[in-house]
Design a protein around this motif. Structure first.
Motif, PDB file in Angstrom:
ATOM      1  N   ILE A  34       0.832  -1.208   0.000  1.00 32.28           N
ATOM      2  CA  ILE A  34       0.000   0.000   0.000  1.00 32.28           C
ATOM      3  C   ILE A  34       0.865   1.256   0.000  1.00 32.28           C
ATOM      4  N   VAL A  35       1.877   1.312   0.869  1.00 31.96           N
ATOM      5  CA  VAL A  35       2.715   2.513   0.892  1.00 31.96           C
ATOM      6  C   VAL A  35       3.548   2.612  -0.380  1.00 31.96           C
ATOM      7  N   GLY A  36       3.761   1.484  -1.046  1.00 33.51           N
ATOM      8  CA  GLY A  36       4.498   1.515  -2.298  1.00 33.51           C
ATOM      9  C   GLY A  36       3.773   2.283  -3.386  1.00 33.51           C
ATOM     10  N   HIS A  37       2.463   2.491  -3.200  1.00 37.88           N
ATOM     11  CA  HIS A  37       1.679   3.249  -4.172  1.00 37.88           C
ATOM     12  C   HIS A  37       1.392   4.680  -3.712  1.00 37.88           C
ATOM     13  N   ILE A  38       1.959   5.063  -2.565  1.00 37.48           N
ATOM     14  CA  ILE A  38       1.772   6.442  -2.102  1.00 37.48           C
ATOM     15  C   ILE A  38       2.678   7.398  -2.870  1.00 37.48           C
ATOM     16  N   GLY A  39       3.882   6.895  -3.237  1.00 34.52           N
ATOM     17  CA  GLY A  39       4.762   7.712  -4.057  1.00 34.52           C
ATOM     18  C   GLY A  39       6.013   8.203  -3.383  1.00 34.52           C
ATOM     19  N   SER A  40       6.391   7.628  -2.233  1.00 25.68           N
ATOM     20  CA  SER A  40       7.597   8.057  -1.542  1.00 25.68           C
ATOM     21  C   SER A  40       8.374   6.850  -1.056  1.00 25.68           C
ATOM     22  N   ALA A  41       9.679   6.798  -1.420  1.00 24.69           N
ATOM     23  CA  ALA A  41      10.524   5.691  -0.970  1.00 24.69           C
ATOM     24  C   ALA A  41      10.698   5.721   0.547  1.00 24.69           C
ATOM     25  N   ILE A  47       8.106   1.616   6.717  1.00 27.69           N
ATOM     26  CA  ILE A  47       7.316   0.417   6.992  1.00 27.69           C
ATOM     27  C   ILE A  47       8.240  -0.790   7.160  1.00 27.69           C
ATOM     28  N   SER A  48       9.291  -0.870   6.342  1.00 29.70           N
ATOM     29  CA  SER A  48      10.239  -1.980   6.444  1.00 29.70           C
ATOM     30  C   SER A  48      10.902  -2.000   7.814  1.00 29.70           C
ATOM     31  N   VAL A  49      11.351  -0.835   8.269  1.00 26.41           N
ATOM     32  CA  VAL A  49      12.010  -0.747   9.564  1.00 26.41           C
ATOM     33  C   VAL A  49      11.014  -1.024  10.684  1.00 26.41           C
ATOM     34  N   GLY A  50       9.826  -0.430  10.597  1.00 26.26           N
ATOM     35  CA  GLY A  50       8.820  -0.638  11.629  1.00 26.26           C
ATOM     36  C   GLY A  50       8.399  -2.094  11.745  1.00 26.26           C
ATOM     37  N   THR A  51       8.212  -2.746  10.604  1.00 29.49           N
ATOM     38  CA  THR A  51       7.843  -4.161  10.609  1.00 29.49           C
ATOM     39  C   THR A  51       8.952  -5.005  11.220  1.00 29.49           C
ATOM     40  N   MET A  52      10.217  -4.653  10.924  1.00 26.36           N
ATOM     41  CA  MET A  52      11.349  -5.388  11.481  1.00 26.36           C
ATOM     42  C   MET A  52      11.387  -5.258  13.004  1.00 26.36           C
ATOM     43  N   ILE A  53      11.131  -4.057  13.516  1.00 27.06           N
ATOM     44  CA  ILE A  53      11.150  -3.831  14.963  1.00 27.06           C
ATOM     45  C   ILE A  53      10.122  -4.719  15.650  1.00 27.06           C
ATOM     46  N   PHE A  54       8.905  -4.731  15.127  1.00 27.56           N
ATOM     47  CA  PHE A  54       7.856  -5.523  15.770  1.00 27.56           C
ATOM     48  C   PHE A  54       8.088  -7.017  15.588  1.00 27.56           C
ATOM     49  N   SER A  55       8.674  -7.408  14.453  1.00 28.38           N
ATOM     50  CA  SER A  55       8.966  -8.829  14.247  1.00 28.38           C
ATOM     51  C   SER A  55       9.931  -9.337  15.309  1.00 28.38           C
ATOM     52  N   VAL A  56      10.974  -8.563  15.583  1.00 28.61           N
ATOM     53  CA  VAL A  56      11.953  -8.974  16.598  1.00 28.61           C
ATOM     54  C   VAL A  56      11.321  -8.964  17.992  1.00 28.61           C
ATOM     55  N   GLU A 121      17.588  10.423   8.468  1.00 26.88           N
ATOM     56  CA  GLU A 121      16.832  11.477   9.156  1.00 26.88           C
ATOM     57  C   GLU A 121      15.442  11.651   8.566  1.00 26.88           C
ATOM     58  N   ALA A 122      15.295  11.341   7.285  1.00 30.04           N
ATOM     59  CA  ALA A 122      13.982  11.464   6.654  1.00 30.04           C
ATOM     60  C   ALA A 122      13.056  10.319   7.039  1.00 30.04           C
ATOM     61  N   VAL A 123      13.640   9.145   7.287  1.00 30.16           N
ATOM     62  CA  VAL A 123      12.846   7.947   7.554  1.00 30.16           C
ATOM     63  C   VAL A 123      12.500   7.812   9.034  1.00 30.16           C
ATOM     64  N   ALA A 124      13.415   8.184   9.917  1.00 26.15           N
ATOM     65  CA  ALA A 124      13.226   7.964  11.356  1.00 26.15           C
ATOM     66  C   ALA A 124      11.914   8.537  11.900  1.00 26.15           C
ATOM     67  N   PRO A 125      11.505   9.781  11.552  1.00 29.56           N
ATOM     68  CA  PRO A 125      10.223  10.282  12.076  1.00 29.56           C
ATOM     69  C   PRO A 125       9.022   9.470  11.598  1.00 29.56           C
ATOM     70  N   LEU A 126       9.102   8.975  10.372  1.00 26.31           N
ATOM     71  CA  LEU A 126       8.009   8.149   9.849  1.00 26.31           C
ATOM     72  C   LEU A 126       7.944   6.808  10.578  1.00 26.31           C
ATOM     73  N   VAL A 127       9.120   6.248  10.888  1.00 23.63           N
ATOM     74  CA  VAL A 127       9.163   5.016  11.675  1.00 23.63           C
ATOM     75  C   VAL A 127       8.505   5.247  13.025  1.00 23.63           C
ATOM     76  N   HIS A 183      -6.931   9.304   2.826  1.00 22.87           N
ATOM     77  CA  HIS A 183      -5.623   9.949   2.562  1.00 22.87           C
ATOM     78  C   HIS A 183      -4.819  10.183   3.845  1.00 22.87           C
ATOM     79  N   TRP A 184      -4.772   9.171   4.697  1.00 25.24           N
ATOM     80  CA  TRP A 184      -4.033   9.276   5.951  1.00 25.24           C
ATOM     81  C   TRP A 184      -2.597   8.757   5.838  1.00 25.24           C
ATOM     82  N   ASP A 185      -2.193   8.318   4.648  1.00 22.02           N
ATOM     83  CA  ASP A 185      -0.823   7.881   4.372  1.00 22.02           C
ATOM     84  C   ASP A 185      -0.328   6.851   5.400  1.00 22.02           C
ATOM     85  N   ILE A 186       0.846   7.098   5.985  1.00 25.39           N
ATOM     86  CA  ILE A 186       1.435   6.091   6.869  1.00 25.39           C
ATOM     87  C   ILE A 186       0.624   5.923   8.148  1.00 25.39           C
TER      88      ILE A 186
END
Length: 433
Positions: A34-41, A47-56, A121-127, A183-186
């Motif tokens: 879903i986030v892959g279609h929002i338009g921002s890497a 999401i990858s980092v957040g999913t990894m945190i919860f998986s561990v 720095e761009a990804v950490a706040p989203l995580v 349109h709530w994005d992440i």
């Protein structure tokens, strides 16, 4: 292979677990898609980092499931209705309690994870945004762990299967509405995951409540394991899980130090292990339920029959997966990625995947048996020995044979776990049955 009643029982328990295993990763994959279609890497990375945190976080709490299934299966086998009910209460309270602890410690857990992973720095706040929403599902997820363990012990693997399927449907629907309609994005992705977790927990409660009605309210039989014995088993499983986490994280870390290409190659090839593990885990779950039931009933003949048939199925799967990997390994690589450079580099290490089934089969089967018999100390010892040998091999050979060293070490880790468990089974466990 000639079928008998034990084979039918194994498949009855294993197949729903296999379906559950396949659907569980979809929770993370749906979010990524879903986030892959929002338009921002940056969203994808978050999401990858957040999913990894919860998986561990959740993986290390696996004792909430494994520590419950064996004890429940034994209580079920000896018709200890009171023990079955006590174990259900214990599993539910422990799952919810640890989940609440995660909520209380959510900030230091996040800071520690961000420090270890080091997103930009761009990804950490989203995580952080994703994490602070999804973490409120921790009591639900860990409650499901406990309920799953109890259900497996009660010889009912369909309950966790239906819960897993329902969670994924709820996650897909909610996330699509929150992201593309509102349109709530992440934030929408995180809320969709949170809603799926709590709705899955409520469904698990409903299904378990129906199952517990089948248990007689009063049966004057002796109590099973003491609280101290159960707690010691939880600690053993927790430490054993840390060994597995350390090995898997170091495998990724050692690969990353060799460059992005080899990191991608190892990630790609590890999919071969993941596919095998999804199927073998189902038979391990069946082993937990059936061996625990036989042990609780003091039926050594039934236990030996379960062991023989589990290994018969295991070696059949080894033959099937080895054939598929030999014949279709290249096709599987191109199915996963269309990056010609990564596929070409992966070919140099593809032959190691042919050995994954034969190296890993015993560890999966014995894990199920040890959990069913609550022989958790044996699981811990075998994992410690195998992990120590893995690190010794990896660190000694990396500078000599490069990335091949990681695969040699990992395959030895799998085979040594199974070998050590076999020795413990023969010397200490089977004599007591």
């Amino acid at each position: 292979m000639k079928w008998n009643q034990t084979d039918r029982e194994i498949l009855r328990l294993a197949l729903p677990c296999i379906v559950s295993n396949i659907t569980v990763p979809l929770l993370g994959l749906v979010d990524l898609s879903i986030v892959g279609h929002i338009g921002s890497a940056a969203y994808i990375a978050a999401i990858s980092v957040g999913t990894m945190i919860f998986s561990v976080m959740y993986w290390t709490m696996g004792f909430l499931r494994m520590g419950t299934s064996g004890l429940t299966a034994q209580a079920y086998g000896r018709d200890d209705a009171g023990g079955v009910r006590r174990l259900l209460r214990r599993a539910l309270l422990m799952g919810l309690g640890v989940g609440v602890l995660f909520l209380l410690l959510q900030q230091p857990l996040l800071q520690g994870a961000l420090w270890l992973i080091g997103p930009s720095e761009a990804v950490a706040p989203l995580v952080a945004t994703y994490y602070h929403i999804v973490v409120w599902g921790a009591p639900a997820m860990l409650g499901i762990y406990g309920l799953t363990g109890w259900s497996v012990g009660m010889q009912s693997t369909r309950i966790p299967m239906w819960v897993a399927i329902f969670q994924n449907v709820a996650n897909i629907v909610a996330s699509l509405v929150f992201v593309f309609a509102l349109h709530w994005d992440i934030v929408g992705v995180a809320l969709g995951t949170l809603l799926a977790q709590w709705s899955g927990f409520l469904l698990a409660l409903l299904l378990v409540a129906r199952k517990v009605r089948e248990v007689p309210k009063r049966v004057p039989l002796p109590r099973g394991a003491s609280h101290w014995q159960a707690a010691r088993g939880d600690v053993d499983i927790f430490l054993r899980t840390l060994c597995l986490v350390a090995v898997n994280l170091s495998f990724t870390t050692f690969g990353a130090r060799q460059g992005d290409l080899l990191l991608a190659v190892n990630t790609l090839l590890m999919t071969f292990f993941t596919l095998f593990s999804y199927i073998m885990d189902g038979f391990a779950f069946a082993g937990e339920a059936l061996s625990g039931k036989a042990y609780g009933a003091s039926d050594g003949v039934a236990l030996c029959r379960v062991v023989r048939r589990l290994f018969a199925w295991g070696w059949l799967l080894v033959a099937a997966f080895t054939f598929v990997y030999l014949v279709g390994g290249t096709s599987l690589l191109t199915l996963i990625t269309n990056d010609a450079g990564v596929v070409a580099a992966a070919h140099r290490y593809l032959f190691w995947t042919w050995l994954i089934p034969v190296a890993g089969v015993a560890a999966f089967v014995y894990d199920g048996l040890f959990i069913g018999l609550t022989a958790t100390r044996g699981m811990l010892v075998s994992s410690l020995v195998a992990a120590a040998f893995y690190f010794l091999l990896a660190l000694s050979l990396l500078g000599v044979v490069g990335n091949h060293a990681l695969w040699v070490a990992y395959l030895c880790f799998l085979s040594m776990r199974g070998g050590a468990q076999y020795a413990i089974w023969k010397c200490k466990i089977i004599a007591k049955v």
